[in-house]
Design an enzyme around this catalytic site. Structure first.
Site, short mmCIF file in Angstrom:
data_model
loop_
_atom_site.label_atom_id
_atom_site.label_comp_id
_atom_site.label_asym_id
_atom_site.label_seq_id
_atom_site.Cartn_x
_atom_site.Cartn_y
_atom_site.Cartn_z
N ALA A 148 0.89 -1.13 -0.16
CA ALA A 148 -0.09 -0.04 0.17
C ALA A 148 0.96 1.30 0.19
O ALA A 148 2.27 1.30 0.14
CB ALA A 148 -1.08 -0.08 1.17
N HIS A 149 0.45 2.37 -0.29
CA HIS A 149 0.82 3.64 -0.12
C HIS A 149 1.72 3.81 1.16
O HIS A 149 1.39 3.66 2.26
CB HIS A 149 -0.18 4.93 -0.63
CG HIS A 149 -1.16 5.31 0.34
ND1 HIS A 149 -2.29 6.13 0.17
CD2 HIS A 149 -1.62 4.26 1.32
CE1 HIS A 149 -3.06 5.79 1.17
NE2 HIS A 149 -2.92 5.01 1.85
#
Lengths: 343, 343, 343
Positions: free
Chosen positions: A243-244
């Site tokens: 994920a980011h």
């Protein structure tokens, strides 16, 4: 087809050759499927009993096995047979599947402002966006995508149909397998009136160090504001989600289907088995090893081995135990009652 | 739009028609959403109460329900209504979405040496590599990828944007959904100095039998030395990971998000629920059925049903039980102390 | 690069400006990495201690913090700083990455009968099938796929290499990330003689409401007979599997790697953590929140919070407890024996 003499291999890759340097080798094979034209290796001491039975023409073994291989047509004595096999596989692949010629396939689309090194190769129907920079020896496969402003370091191999999103920066010698998506939007939304979600545009990018490998159909999202950062030598298997704003330290390896939620920081030299899940906003220090299927729900601040999956059981037995787990509170209360009575 | 008379269907697909052969049918529908121009089916005995209420013009049922359907506009009596529905859906799809015409779309790239049967169809912006062989009736969708030396048997359907890697061999009538990657590199690395990973080039390939289906964005990796082998009739749902050198026996089915680690051998006629995880280097015999979410951490040598997932619970209750599981050793010790005292 | 004055931002996005309207802002940043040319925000009250230390030139805060920000070069007082940040990120992204010009890239393939609004943009090497309809402001990225008869509402953004299968219908302002496959075949097979599986052709489609987001490499399968239906404002992260005939209510959000099996109906305003698994043919009502890693094996008919994952533990401890779980039946029997004796 590859054809090589045992002596040639040792000249190129090192090791001490016993037996016939003129022995012709036509394949690399496991101990059990090897034949007289095969080179094989023995890395796992548990497999030593197979050593006499294998029909491999040439065997890669540790020096300590010198006597056991002396009667073979050929053998190569090395410090680390598995590492030697890895290098042999690379040598072999170079000959079996030579890299494509440099240049741009006429069906590829290269946007104005892209900087392609003359020694880079851009495959059929590939796309290279505005201002993307592709260094010497990099190979962009057929139908692959390199977005605007992306940077590929020297020797990167982007497989057919992989996607390097706009602004992503890859170090040297990265390998990205087919279908991987680097630089998709991170999953960010703010709650708004009526339970709606308002999209938070993801303005950061993805940065990969040198020699990173990303497996087929894995995803590494771009950061919300800063970048998502993958360290040197990190190896990610297939269908992994990063994920980011995650950070992963150097030489950490993840098996397939691992998911890492946002902003988590993972140390160097860690390993994660298949289907491990890691929640967001936590920290995992260096040299943590998590077994397949475990769920990391809090920070791990001590190096070591961790587990968390239950093995399957016969369906009937399993169902009974699954029910009992829900009654653990009751069981404990009954135990306490007994203790009070007997105390 | 498809339009067919009940009598025509029975001529083509068999079964005993009751009622009006001239009844016009324009859609296949479930019992509850069917109308007078719908053909529907009753396969699950639990749904028999819906039989009177359905407005389907034509019903496919077992012969035993002959009396229950006699008053309908039409009905088809068959041995196995669900199987009949499957064949009906195929007949319908052929008419609703006829396969594309044979030939190569002008925007496709076909490399020299590829052997395309004149009855094969290569879609827009598709890529077919050097020496790839594509048999009669095979359909390669728009933007799909068929790597060098790959082989597609007769009647294979490769959906838009699927990827068949170099050297993969598919039997006849395989179906590969969009985004699937067959023939990515297996995940193999040897530990090297400083905790680095040295890539082991994956020199094997992927072999699929006849009538294999691979779901969207699933991945089947090529073997390290030998091949990864998927048997006849195997059905894989979406987002499945099959690692290098796995073998799967005929007619085994896996629901979505299953992961199978390297070199594991799985038997025939098995089934695996969604998100099952299977570790590497184990063996699972024929006719093993593993429920959704279970983790297979050792070989399964007996056919049968297996489970291993805990159902969700209200968050508070769950958290208490999860803590108690960690205290099971303590609970057992307290129990033992009581036993000793009372013994 | 984006460059904006604080006063301009407030004119466009609202809020009460304190301090210097001429302050130039060049980036959005987190509190810790912000500098004098950064605009940052404080949404989480736990981060208030960082407020004095941040070097952000302009801070977005709740009105209650008016005094705490008065000495800053600039601050913006708003009701909901996180929502304001979301809108700011959208404003910023419009300037940083302006949408591509309307029109069709010359390398794209648009089949006869496709209806493209003149204000739509079709990227390089993209494919648009027969009779597909693409509305004003929709952007189809490079190498993306829009199948025959598909419909994209106004303002949809289909990222590079995403796939919108034949007949899929998307509402307005949907965002589909790279590698997502919408409209792959549902996984449907009928058992046939000899344990074979007979394919059930999937004749339905996929329908997305307005403002749906689908993450990278996620899959939404087409329905068997009816459609798979995703409500307005639903947000799906990466590598999610939505099987055929699933229905998801408005504004429900799912984190990465969630799998939902066939025909399950999920309500509105729900949330699901990463790697949640949901079996088929069940119902989940509105406002259900399931924590990461839990397995939903039955319908959930009460709103609320649910959990079901065990946290990792040190490997040795974990293995002991995993064995004890299998002995719960025995532990309970021993407890009962004690109770009988002491009773």
């Amino acid at each position: 087809m590859v054809e090589v003499r045992a002596g040639e291999l040792v000249e190129q890759l090192g090791g001490e050759l016993l037996g016939d340097p003129a022995l012709v080798l036509r394949r690399i094979a496991g101990l059990e499927s090897a034949d007289a034209e095969s080179i094989s290796f023995l890395a796992n001491p548990k497999l030593e009993p197979l050593l006499q039975a294998t029909r491999a023409g040439c065997l890669i073994v540790r020096g300590a096995l010198r006597d056991a291989v002396r009667a073979r047509p050929a053998a190569i004595l090395v410090d680390d047979p598995y590492l030697y096999y890895a290098r042999l596989s690379q040598w072999w692949a170079q000959r079996l599947r030579p890299p494509p010629a440099a240049g741009v396939h006429p069906s590829a689309v290269v946007e104005p402002g892209a900087k392609l090194h003359p020694q880079a190769s851009i495959g059929a129907l590939a796309y290279v966006g505005h201002r993307a920079a592709i260094a010497a020896g990099a190979v962009v496969g057929a139908q692959a995508h390199v977005g605007a402003d992306a940077q590929l370091g020297a020797g990167c191999r982007i497989a057919a149909r992989a996607c390097i999103g706009a602004g992503s920066r890859l170090g040297e010698r990265c390998v990205v397998q087919g279908g991987a998506v680097i630089g998709g939007d991170g999953f960010g939304f703010a709650p708004a009136a009526g339970g709606r979600w308002e999209k938070i545009e993801q303005l950061g990018a993805v940065r990969l160090g040198d020699a990173v490998e990303v497996g087929a159909n894995s995803c590494i999202d771009r950061g919300a504001l800063g970048d998502t950062v993958i360290g040197d030598g990190v190896k990610l298997d297939n269908l992994i989600h990063i994920a980011h704003n995650v950070e992963i330290g150097a030489h950490t390896a993840m098996a397939a289907c691992v998911g890492v939620a946002g902003s988590t920081r993972i140390g160097a030299h860690c390993s994660f088995g298949g289907q491990v899940g890691i929640v967001g906003h936590i920290r995992i220090v260096d040299r943590v090893h998590v077994a397949a299927g475990a769920k990391v729900l809090r920070s791990i601040l001590q190096p070591g081995r961790y587990g968390g999956a239950f093995p399957v059981d016969a369906a009937g037995t399993w169902e009974k135990n699954a029910v009992l787990v829900r009654q653990l509170g009751v069981l404990r209360a009954r135990l306490r009652a007994l203790e009070n009575r007997s105390g």
